[in-house]
Scaffold this motif. Structure first.
Motif, PDB file in Angstrom:
ATOM      1  N   ASN A  73      57.476  42.484  93.378  1.00 27.65           N
ATOM      2  CA  ASN A  73      58.867  42.555  93.834  1.00 27.65           C
ATOM      3  C   ASN A  73      59.752  41.501  93.180  1.00 27.65           C
ATOM      4  N   ASN A  74      59.331  40.987  92.038  1.00 27.15           N
ATOM      5  CA  ASN A  74      60.154  40.043  91.298  1.00 27.15           C
ATOM      6  C   ASN A  74      61.262  40.796  90.563  1.00 27.15           C
ATOM      7  N   GLU A  75      62.396  40.179  90.405  1.00 28.75           N
ATOM      8  CA  GLU A  75      63.550  40.818  89.783  1.00 28.75           C
ATOM      9  C   GLU A  75      63.244  41.223  88.340  1.00 28.75           C
ATOM     10  N   LEU A  76      63.483  42.488  88.050  1.00 32.26           N
ATOM     11  CA  LEU A  76      63.233  43.032  86.719  1.00 32.26           C
ATOM     12  C   LEU A  76      64.393  43.940  86.336  1.00 32.26           C
ATOM     13  N   HIS A  77      64.951  43.730  85.142  1.00 34.04           N
ATOM     14  CA  HIS A  77      66.068  44.531  84.656  1.00 34.04           C
ATOM     15  C   HIS A  77      65.547  45.537  83.639  1.00 34.04           C
ATOM     16  N   LEU A  78      65.721  46.822  83.951  1.00 30.50           N
ATOM     17  CA  LEU A  78      65.255  47.895  83.073  1.00 30.50           C
ATOM     18  C   LEU A  78      66.415  48.406  82.229  1.00 30.50           C
ATOM     19  N   LEU A  79      66.209  48.441  80.919  1.00 31.61           N
ATOM     20  CA  LEU A  79      67.229  48.913  79.974  1.00 31.61           C
ATOM     21  C   LEU A  79      66.833  50.280  79.448  1.00 31.61           C
ATOM     22  N   CYS A  80      67.641  51.271  79.764  1.00 30.63           N
ATOM     23  CA  CYS A  80      67.408  52.625  79.273  1.00 30.63           C
ATOM     24  C   CYS A  80      68.111  52.801  77.937  1.00 30.63           C
ATOM     25  N   LEU A  81      67.355  53.129  76.887  1.00 35.84           N
ATOM     26  CA  LEU A  81      67.941  53.370  75.576  1.00 35.84           C
ATOM     27  C   LEU A  81      68.318  54.844  75.467  1.00 35.84           C
ATOM     28  N   LEU A  82      69.605  55.106  75.655  1.00 39.42           N
ATOM     29  CA  LEU A  82      70.117  56.476  75.620  1.00 39.42           C
ATOM     30  C   LEU A  82      70.186  57.008  74.199  1.00 39.42           C
ATOM     31  N   CYS A 107      61.499  40.947 100.202  1.00 42.97           N
ATOM     32  CA  CYS A 107      62.434  40.536  99.166  1.00 42.97           C
ATOM     33  C   CYS A 107      63.848  40.752  99.691  1.00 42.97           C
ATOM     34  N   SER A 108      64.796  39.948  99.211  1.00 45.46           N
ATOM     35  CA  SER A 108      66.160  39.959  99.750  1.00 45.46           C
ATOM     36  C   SER A 108      67.068  40.962  99.047  1.00 45.46           C
ATOM     37  N   LYS A 109      66.607  41.495  97.893  1.00 41.43           N
ATOM     38  CA  LYS A 109      67.430  42.459  97.167  1.00 41.43           C
ATOM     39  C   LYS A 109      66.524  43.380  96.357  1.00 41.43           C
ATOM     40  N   PRO A 110      67.067  44.518  95.875  1.00 39.87           N
ATOM     41  CA  PRO A 110      66.231  45.442  95.090  1.00 39.87           C
ATOM     42  C   PRO A 110      65.647  44.748  93.868  1.00 39.87           C
ATOM     43  N   PRO A 111      64.347  44.893  93.616  1.00 43.46           N
ATOM     44  CA  PRO A 111      63.735  44.199  92.486  1.00 43.46           C
ATOM     45  C   PRO A 111      64.036  44.828  91.136  1.00 43.46           C
ATOM     46  N   TYR A 112      64.338  46.122  91.128  1.00 45.81           N
ATOM     47  CA  TYR A 112      64.519  46.816  89.853  1.00 45.81           C
ATOM     48  C   TYR A 112      65.990  47.163  89.638  1.00 45.81           C
ATOM     49  N   MET A 113      66.569  46.544  88.626  1.00 48.57           N
ATOM     50  CA  MET A 113      67.979  46.745  88.295  1.00 48.57           C
ATOM     51  C   MET A 113      68.071  47.586  87.035  1.00 48.57           C
ATOM     52  N   GLU A 114      68.999  48.553  86.995  1.00 50.51           N
ATOM     53  CA  GLU A 114      69.078  49.480  85.869  1.00 50.51           C
ATOM     54  C   GLU A 114      70.318  49.251  85.011  1.00 50.51           C
ATOM     55  N   HIS A 115      70.129  49.406  83.700  1.00 49.95           N
ATOM     56  CA  HIS A 115      71.210  49.263  82.715  1.00 49.95           C
ATOM     57  C   HIS A 115      71.030  50.342  81.653  1.00 49.95           C
ATOM     58  N   TYR A 116      72.150  50.685  80.991  1.00 54.27           N
ATOM     59  CA  TYR A 116      72.116  51.767  80.008  1.00 54.27           C
ATOM     60  C   TYR A 116      72.743  51.316  78.688  1.00 54.27           C
ATOM     61  N   VAL A 117      72.030  51.598  77.612  1.00 53.33           N
ATOM     62  CA  VAL A 117      72.485  51.216  76.275  1.00 53.33           C
ATOM     63  C   VAL A 117      72.369  52.437  75.361  1.00 53.33           C
ATOM     64  N   ARG A 118      73.420  52.716  74.624  1.00 56.14           N
ATOM     65  CA  ARG A 118      73.409  53.844  73.679  1.00 56.14           C
ATOM     66  C   ARG A 118      73.047  53.308  72.301  1.00 56.14           C
ATOM     67  N   VAL A 119      71.918  53.762  71.781  1.00 53.10           N
ATOM     68  CA  VAL A 119      71.436  53.321  70.476  1.00 53.10           C
ATOM     69  C   VAL A 119      71.230  54.546  69.598  1.00 53.10           C
ATOM     70  N   LYS A 120      71.770  54.512  68.387  1.00 51.12           N
ATOM     71  CA  LYS A 120      71.630  55.656  67.487  1.00 51.12           C
ATOM     72  C   LYS A 120      71.304  55.167  66.082  1.00 51.12           C
TER      73      LYS A 120
END
Length: 236
Positions: A73-82, A107-120
């Motif tokens: 449950n440790n904070e982890l930021h997931l980067l989606c490569l669109l 845990c005090s907050k959601p452990p998995y944070m989502e982000h989106y990146v467009r890569v071409k």
């Protein structure tokens, strides 16, 4: 934080790179398209099915379990490569959040944070001739000092991923790891590997499950090998 969680995180701190999940090696396995539901508009373009949808889902659920075992449950930021990683990212996050629901770790907050990146980096079936990487993203300054998991659809030559990781390091993250649904066995590889890997696949141009050929075939549920007619009909 429980003791197992702390131990896994310490392993990450002390190790520059390690393989947490070995990929399933796919060699000569091929399925005839007639045994699967293929959209009518794609039937004449599919040579064979390499990975059926059910197998893909089960493998992603296992990857989610392995990622959860490491980070808990440790904070982890997931980067989606669109856009290619969209389907993999969505299912991976679904299973991670499902596991978190049943977790007994407080845990005090959601452990998995989502982000989106467009890569071409591709035109038709080859990299851009100028070698440049196009990156479009939200404001990612929040990643400074954070643990990041890049979620990639396929590692081919590894050149795109290498350039993106170099770009990402400018944000000063704490640590960057990679989860890739596919790793292609190609002589053109630069050697980069995923920490969490789904399948090791042969050197074929693959489509389906959000993998595209000039923006076509993303809606195909299975990961398939297309025929030469598709290469010509959808070329730009």
């Amino acid at each position: 934080m429980n003791s197992n969680s702390q131990e896994n995180v310490n392993d990450l701190k002390d190790t520059e790179w390690r393989r947490y999940s070995e990929p399933i090696y796919i060699d000569k396995l091929r399925f005839h398209p007639k045994h699967f539901i293929i959209p009518f508009h794609y039937k004449k373009y599919i040579e064979s099915v390499l990975l059926p949808h059910g197998l893909i889902r089960d493998r992603i659920e296992k990857l989610a379990q392995e990622i959860h075992d490491v980070f808990q449950n440790n904070e982890l930021h997931l980067l989606c490569l669109l856009k290619g990683s969209r389907a993999f990212f969505s299912l991976l996050l679904f299973y991670l959040n499902k596991m978190n629901i049943y977790s007994q770790v407080k845990c005090s907050k959601p452990p998995y944070m989502e982000h989106y990146v467009r890569v071409k980096s591709y035109i038709n079936d080859t990299p851009n001739s100028d070698g440049k990487l196009s990156i479009i993203s939200e404001d990612l300054d929040c990643l400074k000092g954070k643990d990041i998991l890049i979620v990639e659809d396929i590692i081919d030559t590894g050149n795109t991923l290498e350039k993106f990781c170099a770009w990402l390091e400018k944000l000063n993250p704490r640590r960057v790891l990679i989860a890739s649904l596919l790793e292609k066995r190609t002589p053109k590889t630069n050697g980069i590997k995923a920490n969490f890997a789904g399948f090791s696949v042969p050197d074929e141009f693959l489509i389906g499950f959000s993998l595209d050929y000039n923006e076509v075939f993303r809606d195909l549920d299975h990961i398939c090998i297309m025929n030469t007619q598709a290469l010509s009909d959808f070329a730009v």
